[in-house]
Design a protein around this motif. Structure first.
Motif, PDB file in Angstrom:
ATOM      1  N   VAL A  96       0.815  -1.215   0.000  1.00 17.57           N
ATOM      2  CA  VAL A  96       0.000   0.000   0.000  1.00 17.57           C
ATOM      3  C   VAL A  96       0.848   1.265   0.000  1.00 17.57           C
ATOM      4  O   VAL A  96       0.326   2.353  -0.227  1.00 17.57           O
ATOM      5  CB  VAL A  96      -0.978   0.045   1.197  1.00 17.57           C
ATOM      6  N   ARG A  97       2.155   1.144   0.263  1.00 17.62           N
ATOM      7  CA  ARG A  97       2.973   2.345   0.374  1.00 17.62           C
ATOM      8  C   ARG A  97       3.962   2.491  -0.779  1.00 17.62           C
ATOM      9  O   ARG A  97       4.105   3.556  -1.355  1.00 17.62           O
ATOM     10  CB  ARG A  97       3.736   2.297   1.699  1.00 17.62           C
ATOM     11  N   TRP A 103      -1.792   0.559  -3.350  1.00 18.09           N
ATOM     12  CA  TRP A 103      -2.896   0.992  -2.478  1.00 18.09           C
ATOM     13  C   TRP A 103      -4.227   0.816  -3.196  1.00 18.09           C
ATOM     14  O   TRP A 103      -5.232   0.419  -2.605  1.00 18.09           O
ATOM     15  CB  TRP A 103      -2.720   2.460  -2.074  1.00 18.09           C
ATOM     16  N   VAL A 273     -11.113   5.045  -3.960  1.00 17.14           N
ATOM     17  CA  VAL A 273     -10.343   6.292  -3.899  1.00 17.14           C
ATOM     18  C   VAL A 273     -10.888   7.211  -2.806  1.00 17.14           C
ATOM     19  O   VAL A 273     -10.125   7.784  -2.027  1.00 17.14           O
ATOM     20  CB  VAL A 273     -10.365   7.010  -5.266  1.00 17.14           C
TER      21      VAL A 273
ATOM     22  N   PRO B 294      -0.518   4.665   4.520  1.00 13.91           N
ATOM     23  CA  PRO B 294       0.826   5.012   4.970  1.00 13.91           C
ATOM     24  C   PRO B 294       1.713   5.510   3.824  1.00 13.91           C
ATOM     25  O   PRO B 294       1.618   5.011   2.708  1.00 13.91           O
ATOM     26  CB  PRO B 294       1.331   3.666   5.464  1.00 13.91           C
ATOM     27  N   LEU B 295       2.550   6.479   4.127  1.00  9.60           N
ATOM     28  CA  LEU B 295       3.619   6.875   3.215  1.00  9.60           C
ATOM     29  C   LEU B 295       4.940   6.465   3.857  1.00  9.60           C
ATOM     30  O   LEU B 295       4.998   6.177   5.048  1.00  9.60           O
ATOM     31  CB  LEU B 295       3.609   8.392   3.004  1.00  9.60           C
ATOM     32  N   LEU B 358      -9.383  10.229 -10.493  1.00  9.57           N
ATOM     33  CA  LEU B 358     -10.738   9.675 -10.432  1.00  9.57           C
ATOM     34  C   LEU B 358     -11.675  10.435 -11.371  1.00  9.57           C
ATOM     35  O   LEU B 358     -12.480   9.837 -12.090  1.00  9.57           O
ATOM     36  CB  LEU B 358     -11.257   9.753  -8.999  1.00  9.57           C
TER      37      LEU B 358
END
Lengths: 373, 385
Positions: A96-97, A103, A273, B294-295, B358
């Motif tokens: 996800v990162r 993600w 999203v 998370p980043l 989007l």
């Protein structure tokens, strides 16, 4: 293109292969396997369509498409996922990162799973209220119930895999509900390997999630559409019995389906999203978060198990749940009312409405339990 | 006679070499808890007499001393504890007696004041435990109470002041072995209050960096000349509170005028510090938010740790009264905080492109739907015709 197909046609029976695939519902009619694929297809596409082949008889097809979509996104996730407690969370964090659009695949997989369970549930209520479970479609009802049950297990096993706190504790709560059921609970506990959620349970959930349950789902979908092929779509009491006399053709029906699918994917992607499911910190087996509650489809069972006064033993409450489940599964053999029209089935419809209201109430009750504490 | 023999037999069976406890069972109960008992130190090594004799007269014969004279106690304990050979296997220091004689306690005792502490007042008598035994009255958590048995009634009430101090709380609540109790500053056996010019040395045993900065400052000489107690002039001694940046707004005013340049410098240091601290807090909050997305934040947390080190060092550095040094430290912390904030903020903002994506997606989706609608209409027309 044509020479290639001809070349293949001489070496494989393409029509027969396609005919097998049509049993999974993507193509709503049989094809003539004695003819080459092109001819068979244009013949099938040009066949007249029962006028009632329209909404809501698309829920089955939608669930197949969602299943395929889940399979594809699931394979993408499996490329990075590592099913051990030490590295599961880290690998999902990587997905996800760090992975491009990881993600997105992760979120859309989760939303598609919710959509699949929801559609299978709505489909069951439609079967119930429109009397679709009546002869000769008893088996379709049973397959439909089984599809829903297997789908929630596929969803449940998937929730644990990310090994984040929310998923972990949601699974703990869900297993508390499932394990309390007499006979079924201990059997599940035996298969999964105990009530402690550890590395053994994780890898079993993983294997169930990616191999066993999808296989069972696929088999049930095959049974469902073979059954539909055999007994035909069910006309509603008000529909004209015009099995061959409809104005439209399958070609049009396929366009309708395509439009529906595009809209559905639009909704899924928008949800992924704009309303991403939370990916929390790593699971901490030693501190229960106050809002730990089972997944939405088990909230009612959870609420019902907790709602009884303490004098009723837990296994007794769970036994009642099992009785309800058995009654639902065997509904076509319990409901002996003659017709399919609602006025002919007043008693059953009333009971169904009561069950629906109770289900909604206990879902709310089960949700509130953890808010209050 | 038979009864006496039976008692003797019981006593002999219990401890054949030591018949003292036959008459002194209460002492035995206390003594058997002690380190001396487990190291097999006999009664006679302190009290003399004969522990194998079975009559009172026989037992109390010879060099028998009930050891009730307080003035004799240090020398009595020292007869073993100052003996290097005897203490070697235990790796115990042997300078306690010598230290005691230099202490305020020892000097007062030598002058005939028997109200001061001797060994047994702190360590106990028969029930003496090892000093690191948590039950011992001289263990880390207990020593303040032990000193306070005598020193609580001073006008300053040092025990109460210490108990509420940052040091006392660290010992009492956390059992933090690095935090000082009475003896860490005053000495144990050589206990004496540090003199005015020595305070920075005592505090500097732990606060070495702060001491180094303080020694560079104009305060050192000026305070010594004025007879001010260095560290304690601002921080107090027993009542030391957790140092905070807000002290710059109060303690300086004890000596300097409100309008003086020194007070101006204090407020500048305060501004520098709080500015940097706020920048770091803001950056930390953003990094935490990014971590939840998370980043990838590991690099940023490392840089914030570095910045935090600069900020922390600016606190002892303020004791040097060198504004430019404090400024360079706080500026480094602040600029790292700002950099991290802007980079992480940029990454977080980047997520809004997901929404733009989007929108684009829906544009193509509607196009596709329109196209499908046309195809469907054509198919429907064809099938009718």
């Amino acid at each position: 293109m044509k020479p290639l197909i001809d070349w293949l046609e001489r070496r494989f029976n393409l029509t027969e292969m396609f005919s097998f695939l049509t049993n999974f519902g993507l193509f709503p009619t049989a094809v003539d396997t004695s003819r080459p694929l092109g001819e068979a297809l244009s013949d099938a596409l040009g066949r007249p369509l029962p006028s009632y082949a329209r909404w809501p008889r698309v829920l089955g097809i939608l669930s197949v498409v969602l299943f395929l979509f889940l399979a594809v996104t699931g394979v993408m996730l499996a490329f990075y996922y590592r099913p051990t407690p030490d590295s599961a969370y880290e690998s999902v964090t990587t997905i996800v990162r760090d992975v491009s659009f990881g993600w997105f695949v992760h979120q859309v997989h989760g939303w598609a799973a919710i959509a699949l369970v929801l559609i299978l549930l709505v489909r069951l209520w439609r079967f119930f209220f429109q009397g679709v479970y009546k002869t000769p479609r008893e088996a379709l009802w049973i397959v439909g119930v089984l599809l829903f049950l297997v789908a929630i297990h596929a969803d449940l096993t998937g929730r644990l895999l990310a090994w984040d706190n929310g998923g972990y504790w949601s699974t703990v709560r869900a297993l508390e509900v499932l394990y309390s059921a007499p006979v079924i609970g201990p059997s599940l506990e035996f298969v999964v390997g105990g009530s402690e959620i550890d590395g053994n349970v994780l890898i079993r959930f993983y294997f169930l999630h990616v191999v066993v349950l999808p296989g069972v789902l696929l088999a049930l979908l095959f049974l469902n559409f073979s059954g539909v092929r055999r007994v035909g779509l069910s006309p509603l009491p008000g529909d004209a019995a015009d099995a061959g006399g409809g104005a439209a053709k399958f070609r049009v029906h396929l366009y309708n389906l395509l439009i529906l699918l595009v809209v559905m994917f639009g909704v899924l992607i928008t949800l992924a999203v704009l309303a991403p499911a939370p990916f929390e910190h790593e699971a901490d087996p030693f501190s229960t978060p106050p809002e730990a509650r089972p997944p939405w489809y088990l909230l009612a069972s959870h609420g019902m198990l907790e709602a009884f006064p303490a004098i009723v033993p837990r296994w007794g409450r769970a036994l009642l749940l099992e009785a309800v489940l058995a009654a639902i599964l065997l509904l076509p053999f319990i409901d002996r009312s003659r017709g399919r029209k609602m006025p002919e089935r007043r008693g059953v419809i009333a009971i169904g409405l009561v069950v629906l209201v109770l289900w909604l109430y206990f879902t709310w009750y089960g949700y509130r339990l953890e808010v209050a504490s | 006679m038979i009864a006496a023999l039976a008692l003797l037999a019981i006593a002999a069976a219990a401890d054949p070499g030591n018949l003292c406890t036959l008459c002194h069972p209460d002492v035995r109960v206390a003594f058997e808890k002690s380190i001396h008992s487990s190291e097999r130190v006999p009664c006679t090594s302190c009290h003399g007499g004969d522990s194998t004799a079975s009559t009172v007269e026989g037992a109390h014969r010879g060099r028998f001393d009930p050891a009730t004279d307080r003035r004799a106690v240090p020398a009595l304990c020292g007869s073993c504890h100052s003996d290097v050979e005897r203490m070697r296997p235990y790796n115990l220091p042997t300078d306690q007696l010598a230290l005691y004689q230099t202490s305020s306690h020892g000097r007062a005792l030598a002058e005939g004041d028997t109200s001061v502490a001797v060994c047994v007042d702190c360590h106990g008598v028969h029930e003496i435990l090892a000093a690191d035994d948590p039950r011992s009255p001289v263990s880390l958590r207990n020593i303040a109470g032990t000193c306070g048995r005598c020193h609580a009634d001073d006008a300053t009430n040092p025990l109460e002041a210490y108990a509420g101090s940052v040091h006392g709380l660290a010992v009492a609540r956390e059992g933090n072995p690095s935090a000082p109790s009475c003896s860490r500053c005053h000495g144990t056996h050589g206990a004496a209050p540090p003199g005015v010019g020595d305070i920075e040395k005592v505090c500097g045993q732990c606060h070495a960096t702060t001491r180094a900065y303080f020694l560079e400052s104009p305060h050192k000489m000026a305070m010594d000349e004025a007879g001010l107690g260095e560290c304690i002039a601002c921080h107090d001694h027993h009542r030391v509170e957790r140092a905070s940046i807000d002290m710059l707004g109060t303690v300086c005013l004890q000596c300097h005028d409100d309008a003086s340049e020194q007070v101006e410098m204090a407020s500048q240091m305060m501004t520098l510090y709080t500015g940097a601290a706020e920048a770091l807090d803001a950056a930390r909050a953003l990094v935490e938010k990014a971590g939840e997305v998370p980043l990838y934040i590991d690099d940023y947390t490392a840089r914030l740790t570095e910045a935090h080190t600069f900020l922390l060092e600016s606190l002892p550095a303020m004791h040097s009264l060198d504004l430019s040094h404090v400024e360079s430290l706080t500026q480094r912390a602040r600029s790292i905080g700002h950099e991290v904030s802007s980079e992480v903020g940029g990454k977080l903002d980047g997520r809004k492109w997901r929404r733009v994506g989007l929108l684009l997606f829906w544009f193509y989706l509607i196009l596709t739907l329109a196209l499908l609608g046309r195809f469907r209409a054509r198919a429907a027309r064809d099938s009718r015709s």
